[in-house]
Design a protein around this motif. Structure first.
Motif, PDB file in Angstrom:
ATOM      1  N   SER A 406      20.460  31.441  46.112  1.00 32.42           N
ATOM      2  CA  SER A 406      21.296  31.048  44.974  1.00 32.42           C
ATOM      3  C   SER A 406      20.877  31.793  43.714  1.00 32.42           C
ATOM      4  O   SER A 406      21.661  31.986  42.805  1.00 32.42           O
ATOM      5  CB  SER A 406      21.233  29.541  44.770  1.00 32.42           C
ATOM      6  N   TYR A 645      27.788  32.812  42.460  1.00 33.58           N
ATOM      7  CA  TYR A 645      27.507  31.541  43.138  1.00 33.58           C
ATOM      8  C   TYR A 645      27.504  30.474  42.054  1.00 33.58           C
ATOM      9  O   TYR A 645      26.478  30.126  41.489  1.00 33.58           O
ATOM     10  CB  TYR A 645      26.167  31.614  43.875  1.00 33.58           C
ATOM     11  N   ARG A 650      30.212  26.722  45.015  1.00 32.98           N
ATOM     12  CA  ARG A 650      29.524  25.602  45.685  1.00 32.98           C
ATOM     13  C   ARG A 650      30.541  24.601  46.204  1.00 32.98           C
ATOM     14  O   ARG A 650      30.460  24.126  47.340  1.00 32.98           O
ATOM     15  CB  ARG A 650      28.567  24.909  44.699  1.00 32.98           C
ATOM     16  N   ASP A 654      31.208  23.785  50.055  1.00 31.12           N
ATOM     17  CA  ASP A 654      31.011  22.396  50.451  1.00 31.12           C
ATOM     18  C   ASP A 654      32.257  21.871  51.169  1.00 31.12           C
ATOM     19  O   ASP A 654      32.167  21.219  52.211  1.00 31.12           O
ATOM     20  CB  ASP A 654      30.734  21.588  49.177  1.00 31.12           C
ATOM     21  N   SER A 659      27.209  26.314  53.594  1.00 27.65           N
ATOM     22  CA  SER A 659      26.289  26.576  52.488  1.00 27.65           C
ATOM     23  C   SER A 659      25.987  28.075  52.500  1.00 27.65           C
ATOM     24  O   SER A 659      26.490  28.805  53.357  1.00 27.65           O
ATOM     25  CB  SER A 659      24.995  25.792  52.666  1.00 27.65           C
TER      26      SER A 659
END
Lengths: 875, 413
Positions: A406, A645, A650, A654, A659
């Motif tokens: 990330s 990101y 996210r 999700d 992920s």
């Protein structure tokens, strides 16, 4: 005899170069993330990660050379076996492997591939940690054990508080740090006074702390920012303040002067001792700390002996304190050895373990493990620490951290992998790589926007005057010059922009011209009844948006029923933008196209798709993102616009049950952005050749409906660009009178179109300017005016000119003018003309006049005091 | 009866609407059909021209805030950037006051350093955007300078005399919250110049011709209009030449306002030390309107004629009373809006009728007749949400028709 069951075979090697973040903010620091995958003899798969910190002179790294070296090391590692029967064998195997790499590094230096002594230490660190992590995980022991655990806990202190913070913020940050830490570590910057203020603030804050550890030592790293005179003044002032009790007794001053002035460090220590000695307050202890800069200087020639004598602690013998950073020391094993050496020469010396700013949690974990293995260490810096003043020995296998994807997917600069990395393709097309990106990157992420038109103008033999990054005028010397600001040109009228920047006005105007536009209407604040009535007439789906909205804020698209409509109204009245009129319009179910019209012709068309990656069945989402972002780095329009990101990514991952670590199936498309905006990581795909004539015709009609609009980016929602408009839903949602030039010039996939060239040709013909044949190589004189002398301008310019492969010279004409003469290919020469107006940090150029000259035909690119040749202007 | 009300004349438009309003009324006066969009975008076509639908383009004059289509996009952009403008004028060898542009956040120190060289008094104004607005002159010390800069930290939307042209550059620096106060960000820039004393002259340059010079003793800013004096005939040609050269230095402006401060407007520029202190791509006819409404009206007509001549379009005679078919689209709260339009028009002596054609899509139609200035004012205000109630339209079309006897403007069911 080695147990083959305990040998590791490296099956995959991967590395990513990225712009590391410090305190969450992107810095200029370059780090490497190395990931090794291996299978154990019993068929398990293990991975190891390591982070390298490349800090040029301080670690012996240069970005390109270091990357090349890293690739070579990884190529050697791939397929190799590493003995891991027990910790001792594994540690030895890693040491032998690293020894091979160190030898290779030295070979690079002697071959002239890098001009720094003890090269690639930052790069080697990443490799060493990844190997140790890999072996430790295979053995299922903490990494520290491979180095030899010598303690079960270690005092730690937070990483440096930066000087740039406001006093208030600094106090807050220091108060958060419990004063029970062994030392308060500060990052100094700026003037002598600013650094003294920083120390005083820290001392005051410590004294006001709950635990009352008021005389806690202070450690300030000045990072070589003071000259010798200021450094002496600073040391004396610190001693004085320590005497007066304003500052604590024990103060560490790390690298007050630049590495080139390292010979001055012992003198500074004597100054400190003398000042402390004559002070009545006994025991003031000011310690000068070297950052081991002596390593970083070329050992060639006469200086070799002097350097050797000075040793590795800047001549401070015995050293009274050392700040060991593994990236600088040459790795983990080297750090252990260094602490032994320091301790041996000076048992009283304080030894701290730390890292350079800007790192991920991999580096933090590395320090924790290394700390446990250090024979002598007083404290370790910890960036992740909350309030615990002690770190306990880690127990999980290896480093205990995964690749912190990330942190780096959006900041990736380069990537390497064996097996070959996945190349992000679109319908079989590979991403374009544009060689000129090298020259355009120094202009910044919007560089192409302000530069491409000037490049074309210069290639046609026009001369230019550039005033800033976005504005220049171009002329033939006889007629009135043409002016440009970004893509605002003399081809279009002011009126056209005034109309196009009002969406409702544009829609009404286009509707009258018979161009497909979404049905819509504007409503007064709170007139939801009127809006409901309108929706009943036009039918779902609809879009609701604020009339004066910017950047898509408050837009609710694809509203399909009454309930969703009421929700949108609710959102509108709740938002701060809700305090104004709003628009309700038909939702056009189409793909997002940007079509560029110049004059009466469509000259470029791209399909814009939301940021995404496509699976290869092996790589993780993060690895695919890195590969895609690295591909984008090769694109002059997209290099500064990576897939991010962020919250949207996210959320989308999700929603798809994935992920960053998920491995999408082959050809599975994973959506990472909610909009087609190229700035949000969207893809651009050239579709000009396949576009149905009816679409082109509608675009031209739309542009003609706006008075004086001659260059326009049409935003068109279309279901299928190969089909006639009448067979599908479609609608023009916006006309951009100052559209970016780079998006159709440099699509990610498909053919780039000559937008800038066409626009300039159109200008030249409209205003009847005299031009030459388009020239692929140019010789130019640039006169740069403004604050451009005594600011390092010539050295800065020379560095870029050499990187661009140009020949010529740069010289001062007078106090406020610099002359640049540059010859070479048109792309780099014109990029230099655009760059010249930026200058180094301290320069303030006001304008750059660029004219054509006869090629001077000289070798190299030098900074000179007199022009080596007389130049002759052409035309 | 129409003659009676006609002499009364309409109320004046807001200063920032004046240019568009004057060109608009000139178009109506000469019998052109007019289509208007918000933010004073206006197209005018001859009555015998073909409609806009169907593809064939009629000859069309177009304007934004009264600025004709022949002013190029890059030219107005350059004019709106005062640092650029200073560089262009300097490179053309023209006299401007000493000065520099700095950021409101960190520029104070640089500004003071400059003042050490040039001395007080100084002038402070925003560095980017509309010209001639928000100018703080005669700043004599650091306190006054700080207060002028502090004023520019107020968000533009809260500054009463701030205006923003429809063709302005997008402001990248949006207000942000600092210490609990919403302010312009520290990167927002101001221009600091030496305050030049002397006669303040406003030149209107159309094409390459100076068509008006107004002496503004207190400067061209709001409040001093009554002292404005038309000095067109008596201004020395060397000064009008200077104004023309200034406009030529920013290539591509069809019309421009140039402000020059000099010792004596009747004397040769050579003998004095004139300085160009402003150059605006918007004509700002509100200055001439301060001298007389007639002067401003004539200059609006001159801009229209000049643009028509560039397009080789013949214009008809002027009429003091005209009638138009009125068509409005995108009208918010149509029933209430139309009532407000009728009332505003009636109060300005207009006759005719208006009605809502389609309440769902916000379409209204009608017939309006009377003085061209009153019609122009009515629809300019409607498009800018300035009629009572703040209703607005997104498009207004006026097509000429024969004048006939009608009742005061009212809503017709």
């Amino acid at each position: 005899m080695e147990d083959p069951g305990r040998a590791l075979t490296v099956t995959r090697v991967q590395a990513t170069a990225f712009q590391a973040r410090a305190g969450g903010k992107k810095s200029n620091a370059l780090n490497h993330l190395v990931k090794l995958t291996a299978t154990t003899g019993d068929g398990r798969q293990v991975t190891g990660v390591g982070e390298g910190q490349l800090r040029t002179a301080a670690t012996g790294d240069r970005s390109e050379a270091s990357w090349e070296f890293l690739e070579e090391c990884l190529r050697r590692l791939h397929g190799r076996g590493i003995s891991a029967a027990d910790p001792a064998t594994a540690a030895d195997a890693v040491r032998r492997q690293m020894s091979e790499f160190h030898t290779l590094a030295e070979e690079h230096r002697t071959a002239g591939k890098i001009d720094l002594a003890v090269p690639y230490r930052g790069t080697l660190l990443g490799l060493e940690v990844a190997l140790l992590d890999l072996a430790a995980r295979a053995l299922q022991i903490p990494l520290a054990e491979l180095l030899g655990t010598r303690r079960t806990s270690i005092p730690c202190h937070p990483t440096g508080a930066p000087a740039q913070e406001s006093t208030k913020a600094l106090r807050g940050r220091l108060r958060e740090q419990d004063t029970a830490f062994p030392v308060t570590h500060l990052s100094g910057l700026g003037t002598v006074q600013e650094n003294l203020d920083l120390l005083t603030t820290a001392a005051e804050t410590n004294r006001s702390g709950k635990t009352g550890a008021g005389d806690q030592p202070l450690w300030i790293n000045l990072q070589g920012t003071l000259d010798t005179k200021d450094a002496a003044a600073f040391v004396k002032a610190v001693a004085r303040l320590s005497k007066a009790g304003t500052l604590p007794r024990e103060i560490y001053i790390e690298q007050p002067v630049a590495i080139r002035d390292r010979y001055y460090l012992p003198l500074l220590q004597r100054t400190a001792d003398k000042a402390a000695g004559i002070l009545p307050r006994s025991g003031s202890d000011i310690r000068i700390v070297s950052d081991q800069g002596a390593w970083n200087v070329s050992t060639a020639g006469r200086r070799a002996r002097l350097v050797a004598r000075l040793g590795r602690f800047g001549g401070l013998r015995p050293p009274r304190a050392a700040h060991i950073k593994p990236a600088q020391a040459g790795g983990l094993v080297a750090s252990v050895e260094m602490s032994e050496r320091v301790h041996k020469s000076s048992p009283q010396a304080r030894i701290y373990l730390g890292a350079f700013d800007a790192a991920t949690e991999v580096t933090a974990a590395t320090l924790r493990h290394l700390g446990m293995a250090m024979p002598h260490v007083d404290a370790v810096a910890d960036a992740t620490l909350a309030s615990e003043p002690t770190i306990e020995a880690p127990t999980e296998p290896g480093l205990g951290v995964n690749v912190p994807y990330s942190d780096l997917v959006g900041d990736a600069l380069n990537t390497f992998s064996i097996p070959e990395p996945t190349v992000a393709t679109h319908e079989g097309k590979s991403p374009n790589v544009y060689p000129e990106v090298t020259y355009l990157q120094p202009l910044g992420s919007n560089g192409t926007k302000g530069h491409l038109l000037e490049r074309e103008a210069l290639m046609l033999g026009l001369s230019t005057v550039r005033y800033n990054k976005g504005a220049f005028v171009a002329g033939d010397g006889t007629r009135e010059p043409l002016s440009f600001k970004w893509s605002r040109s003399p081809l279009s009228s002011a009126v056209s922009l005034a109309l196009c920047t009002h969406k409702e006005a544009t829609r009404l105007r286009l509707r009258r011209a018979g161009v497909p536009v979404p049905k819509g209407n504007t409503f007064a604040e709170g007139d939801f009844d009127g809006a409901r009535e309108f929706v009943r007439r036009i039918g779902y789906p609809v879009v609701v948006k604020p009339a004066m909205g910017v950047r898509g804020i408050g837009v609710v698209a694809d509203i399909r029923d009454d309930e969703a409509l009421e929700q949108a109204f609710h959102q509108l009245s709740a938002s701060t933008l809700g305090n104004s009129d709003f628009i309700v319009e038909q939702h056009v179910p189409g793909r997002d196209y940007r079509i560029v019209v110049i004059g009466d012709e469509v000259i470029g068309a791209i399909l814009r798709e939301p940021g995404s990656v496509t699976g290869d069945g092996e790589s993780t989402v993060a690895e695919l993102m890195i590969a895609k972002n690295v591909a984008r780095r090769g694109n002059p329009h997209l290099w500064g616009r990576p897939i991010k990101y962020d919250d949207t990514a996210r959320f989308l991952l999700d929603r798809a049950g994935m992920s960053l670590h998920s491995v999408p199936e082959k050809d599975q498309k994973v959506l990472l952005s909610g909009s087609c905006s190229l700035s949000q990581g969207g893809d651009s795909i050239d579709v000009l050749g396949e576009m149905h004539p009816s679409i082109k015709e509608a675009c031209v009609r739309a542009v003609k409906a706006v008075p004086g609009l001659a260059f326009c980016g049409v935003d068109f929602l279309i279901e299928d660009h190969t089909k006639p408009l009448e067979e599908q839903h479609s609608g023009i949602c916006e006309l951009n009178a100052h559209a970016a030039i780079g998006n159709c010039e440099y699509p990610l996939y498909g053919e780039g179109r000559d937008v800038a060239r066409t626009l300039i040709n159109e200008c030249v013909s409209r205003y009847d300017l005299a031009t030459t044949q388009r020239q692929d190589s140019l010789a130019l004189q640039m006169l740069v005016r403004g604050r451009v002398t005594n600011v390092g301008y010539r050295a800065w310019l020379q560095r870029h000119a050499r990187q661009f492969g140009l020949t010529g010279w740069v010289r001062n004409v007078h106090e406020r003018m610099v002359e640049i003469v540059a010859e070479g290919d048109a792309e780099p020469v014109t990029a230099l003309a655009a760059l010249a107006v930026l200058g180094p940090r301290a320069a303030v150029p006001t304008d750059v006049t660029t004219t054509h000259i006869e090629p001077p035909r000289i070798e190299g690119f030098e900074s000179v005091s007199d022009a080596p040749k007389e130049i002759t202007h052409v035309r | 009866m129409s003659a009676d009300v006609a002499t009364a004349g309409p109320a004046a438009p807001a200063p920032e609407l004046r240019d568009g309003y004057e060109v608009h009324q000139a178009a109506l006066r000469r019998g052109l059909n007019v289509i208007q969009f918000p933010r004073q975008v206006m197209m005018a076509t001859p009555p015998d021209g073909a409609g806009t639908a169907g593809g064939t383009q009629p000859q069309e004059l177009s304007f934004a805030h009264g600025v004709p289509q022949t002013s190029t996009l890059s030219a107005v952009t350059y004019a709106q950037d005062k640092r650029m403008r200073r560089a262009l004028l300097t490179n053309a060898g023209l006299p401007i006051p000493k000065g520099g542009a700095y950021s409101v956040g960190k520029g104070m120190e640089f500004a003071k350093r400059l003042i050490e060289r040039i001395g007080y008094p100084v002038v402070v104004k925003p560095a980017i955007g509309d010209n001639t607005i928000e100018t703080r002159t005669g700043l004599r010390d650091e306190d006054e300078l700080a207060s002028a800069i502090d004023y520019l930290r107020i968000p533009t939307t809260s500054r009463p005399t701030y205006t923003r042209a429809a063709f302005a550059l997008t402001l990248l620096s949006e207000p942000e919250e600092l210490d609990g106060r919403v302010m312009m960000p520290s990167s927002y820039r101001f221009l600091l110049e030496k305050h030049v004393s002397g006669e303040y002259l406003r030149f209107l340059v159309l094409g390459d011709e100076v068509c008006s010079v107004v002496h503004c003793p207190g400067g061209p800013w709001a409040g001093g209009e009554r002292q404005h004096r038309d000095v067109t005939g008596e201004t020395h040609t060397s000064l009008t030449d200077l104004a023309r050269q200034a406009v030529r230095a920013v290539p591509g402006l069809a019309v421009a306002a140039v402000d020059i401060v000099t010792g004596d407007h009747t004397a040769d520029a050579e003998a004095q030390d004139p300085r160009i202190v402003e150059l605006s791509e918007r004509p700002w006819l509100a200055i001439q309107a301060g001298v007389s409404a007639r002067l401003s009206q004539d200059l609006g007509d001159a801009i229209l004629r000049s643009h028509a001549a560039e397009l080789d379009l013949g214009l008809g005679e002027q009429h003091d009373e005209v009638a138009v078919d009125l068509h409005m689209e995108g009208v918010t709260e149509p029933a209430k809006a139309i009532a407000a339009v009728a009332e505003a028009g009636r109060n300005n002596g207009l006759t005719g009728h208006v009605s809502v054609t389609d309440p769902v899509e916000g379409i209204a139609d009608g017939v309006v007749q009377g003085r061209p200035d009153a019609i122009a004012l009515l629809t300019e205000n409607l498009l800018d949400a300035r009629i009572d109630g703040g209703y607005r339209a997104a498009l207004v079309e006026e097509r000429g028709r024969p004048v006939e006897r009608m009742d005061p403007l009212a809503v017709r069911d």
